[in-house]
Design a protein around this motif. Structure first.
Motif, mmCIF file in Angstrom:
data_model
loop_
_atom_site.group_PDB
_atom_site.id
_atom_site.type_symbol
_atom_site.label_atom_id
_atom_site.label_comp_id
_atom_site.label_asym_id
_atom_site.label_seq_id
_atom_site.Cartn_x
_atom_site.Cartn_y
_atom_site.Cartn_z
ATOM 1 N N GLY A 285 -9.857 -9.318 -3.030
ATOM 2 C CA GLY A 285 -8.653 -8.919 -4.107
ATOM 3 C C GLY A 285 -9.116 -8.923 -5.401
ATOM 4 O O GLY A 285 -9.998 -8.070 -5.856
ATOM 5 N N ASP B 36 -6.441 -7.362 5.156
ATOM 6 C CA ASP B 36 -5.046 -7.847 4.931
ATOM 7 C C ASP B 36 -4.110 -6.690 5.111
ATOM 8 O O ASP B 36 -2.882 -6.631 4.756
ATOM 9 N N ASP C 200 -5.949 -1.062 -2.798
ATOM 10 C CA ASP C 200 -5.368 -0.782 -3.873
ATOM 11 C C ASP C 200 -5.836 -1.437 -5.103
ATOM 12 O O ASP C 200 -5.637 -1.221 -6.248
ATOM 13 N N TRP D 106 -1.717 -7.378 -8.234
ATOM 14 C CA TRP D 106 -1.546 -6.512 -7.295
ATOM 15 C C TRP D 106 -0.446 -5.412 -7.750
ATOM 16 O O TRP D 106 0.066 -5.779 -8.869
ATOM 17 N N TRP E 236 10.539 -8.732 1.386
ATOM 18 C CA TRP E 236 9.745 -9.802 1.185
ATOM 19 C C TRP E 236 8.609 -9.396 0.549
ATOM 20 O O TRP E 236 7.839 -9.807 -0.014
ATOM 21 N N LEU F 110 7.362 -3.634 -2.996
ATOM 22 C CA LEU F 110 6.756 -2.264 -3.327
ATOM 23 C C LEU F 110 7.295 -1.610 -4.473
ATOM 24 O O LEU F 110 8.562 -1.027 -4.329
ATOM 25 N N HIS G 188 1.099 4.534 -1.273
ATOM 26 C CA HIS G 188 1.453 4.286 0.320
ATOM 27 C C HIS G 188 1.651 5.499 1.125
ATOM 28 O O HIS G 188 1.341 5.756 2.224
ATOM 29 N N PHE H 79 -1.672 -11.899 8.350
ATOM 30 C CA PHE H 79 -2.118 -12.241 7.120
ATOM 31 C C PHE H 79 -1.006 -12.107 6.221
ATOM 32 O O PHE H 79 -0.612 -13.121 5.523
ATOM 33 N N GLN H 80 -0.329 -11.102 6.065
ATOM 34 C CA GLN H 80 0.764 -10.900 5.016
ATOM 35 C C GLN H 80 2.185 -11.718 5.298
ATOM 36 O O GLN H 80 2.562 -12.339 4.338
ATOM 37 N N PHE I 44 0.340 -14.865 3.815
ATOM 38 C CA PHE I 44 -0.072 -15.090 2.368
ATOM 39 C C PHE I 44 1.426 -14.582 1.700
ATOM 40 O O PHE I 44 1.621 -15.371 0.612
HETATM 41 N N1 FO1 Z 1 1.887 -10.340 -2.846
HETATM 42 C C1 FO1 Z 1 2.939 -11.284 -2.907
HETATM 43 O O1 FO1 Z 1 2.557 -12.487 -3.365
HETATM 44 N N2 FO1 Z 1 4.140 -10.729 -2.931
HETATM 45 C C2 FO1 Z 1 4.178 -9.296 -2.924
HETATM 46 O O2 FO1 Z 1 5.559 -9.025 -3.008
HETATM 47 C C3 FO1 Z 1 3.270 -8.387 -2.784
HETATM 48 C C4 FO1 Z 1 3.264 -7.166 -2.738
HETATM 49 C C5 FO1 Z 1 2.309 -6.046 -2.608
HETATM 50 C C6 FO1 Z 1 2.626 -4.937 -2.515
HETATM 51 C C7 FO1 Z 1 1.454 -4.056 -2.506
HETATM 52 C C8 FO1 Z 1 0.258 -4.754 -2.620
HETATM 53 O O3 FO1 Z 1 -0.890 -3.748 -2.509
HETATM 54 C C9 FO1 Z 1 0.005 -5.895 -2.398
HETATM 55 C C10 FO1 Z 1 0.819 -6.841 -2.654
HETATM 56 N N3 FO1 Z 1 0.924 -8.193 -2.603
HETATM 57 C C11 FO1 Z 1 1.910 -8.976 -2.666
HETATM 58 C C12 FO1 Z 1 -0.395 -8.900 -2.659
HETATM 59 C C13 FO1 Z 1 -1.161 -8.865 -1.297
HETATM 60 O O4 FO1 Z 1 -0.389 -9.513 -0.366
HETATM 61 C C14 FO1 Z 1 -2.285 -9.574 -1.592
HETATM 62 O O5 FO1 Z 1 -3.006 -8.624 -2.481
HETATM 63 C C15 FO1 Z 1 -3.504 -9.295 -0.450
HETATM 64 O O6 FO1 Z 1 -3.278 -9.183 0.748
HETATM 65 C C16 FO1 Z 1 -4.372 -10.415 -0.826
HETATM 66 O O7 FO1 Z 1 -5.312 -10.191 -1.487
#
Ligand code: FO1
Length: 316
Positions: free
Chosen positions: A17, A44, A58, A74, A95, A98, A106, A157-158, A161
């Motif tokens: 990340g 992820d 991304d 992010w 949750w 986006l 996406h 994972f999501q 996380f």
């Molecule tokens: N992380 C969060 O904690 N909350 C979110 O709502 C969220 C949305 C999201 C949308 C697009 C994207 O590319 C990443 C997003 N992330 C969000 C972060 C993501 O879960 C993490 O960046 C990776 O999966 C771990 O590095």
């Protein structure tokens, strides 16, 4: 810094990340685009609202394109949330946030994948239209979901996380068995002079990349220099769950413990001056410096120091 030699170096960054994206951006500021490839974790990735979401790809793409949201780490800067608000009104899932601009990524990625493009091709398409020349390479074109074993069972994972805000204690990480690297990843590794393991989470960002066949074996057997950067500074992670996970997995939360996770794989290790002297492994060349990247100039400086350090090590 010896620019002439440096600009000849072919560098491959293994990135997850935010920390990975920032170091990749530091190298992108110094190297010709043809000499930089970023191999990105796709563990992820998941399907959500009918879309293929690739968070680490991304984050790398947006960071290199100067479009990243600096607060969250992010999604996009200057984002709006009209669609997400309407999804909520229609009782859809909200949750996983986006934004309107992020949704375009996406939608186009999912559109290309549905038309038969590989994830590598779809990623290249996005990079090209965002003006990026460096190679941003998914570690594999196959789905490679990381699963997290917690006291509450095995979570995707999501879910762990984001939905659970990485609070369920981690007992283990499950990585898929049969995932293969893309031809572009193999090519980049073959040609690399230096492999930089970015200051990403060793367990859910870097290990998922090393788990893709035959990346770990190639990095072990090929002659290039392998340098890892600590994601831990002063007993804490710069961002995300790395420190909490290390403690939950029974490790010390130190740069030395991170270097130990990588073991024989790395030739050298870069960690913060706050932790100077905490690593006494005679097998490992080390560089201590300020590794916190709070600005594009910090990213460039750290990348330059790693390249200079590499030159010293290559000359030996
Ligand atoms: N992380 C969060 O904690 N909350 C979110 O709502 C969220 C949305 C999201 C949308 C697009 C994207 O590319 C990443 C997003 N992330 C969000 C972060 C993501 O879960 C993490 O960046 C990776 O999966 C771990 O590095």
């Amino acid at each position: 810094m010896n620019h002439a030699f440096i600009s000849q170096l072919k560098v491959v960054v293994l990135a997850g990340g935010v920390g990975g994206a920032k170091l990749a951006d530091g190298f992108a500021q110094l190297l010709p685009a043809a000499n930089l490839a970023v191999i990105v974790n796709t563990g992820d990735d998941f399907q959500h609202l009918g879309l293929t979401i690739c968070p680490d790809l991304d984050t790398v793409i947006y960071t290199l394109a100067g479009l990243a949201n600096p607060e969250t780490g992010w999604g996009r800067a200057g984002e709006s949330w009209r669609t997400m608000a309407e999804v909520g009104r229609l009782a859809g899932p909200t949750w996983f946030r986006l934004g309107d601009l992020d949704l375009a990524t996406h939608l186009v990625r999912s559109h290309l994948l549905a038309a038969g493009a590989t994830l590598t091709e779809a990623t290249h398409h996005l990079c090209r239209h965002l003006g990026l020349a460096a190679a941003v390479l998914p570690m594999s074109n196959q789905p490679a979901p990381t699963l997290v074993e917690t006291g509450e069972g095995v979570l995707s994972f999501q879910t762990w996380f984001v939905e659970r805000q990485w609070q369920p204690a981690v007992q283990g990480i499950y990585l898929p068995e049969d995932v293969r690297a893309t031809p572009q990843v193999l090519w980049a590794l073959e040609k690399a002079d230096l492999i930089a393991i970015a200051p990403s989470n060793p367990f859910v960002s870097i290990n998922p990349i090393l788990n893709v066949y035959p990346i770990r074996a190639m990095i072990t057997d090929l002659p290039q220099l392998v340098i890892a950067v600590s994601p831990i500074i002063g007993g804490k992670a710069v961002k995300g769950p790395a420190a909490k996970m290390m403690a939950e997995l029974g490790m010390e939360v130190t740069p030395a413990a991170v270097a130990n996770v990588y073991g024989e794989l790395i030739d050298a290790f870069v960690y913060d001056e706050q932790d100077a002297g905490s690593l006494d492994n005679p097998e490992l060349a080390t560089l201590t410096t300020n590794i916190l990247m709070q600005s594009p100039a910090d990213r460039r400086r750290l990348a330059a120091q790693i390249l200079d350090f590499s030159m010293e090590l290559i000359d030996q």
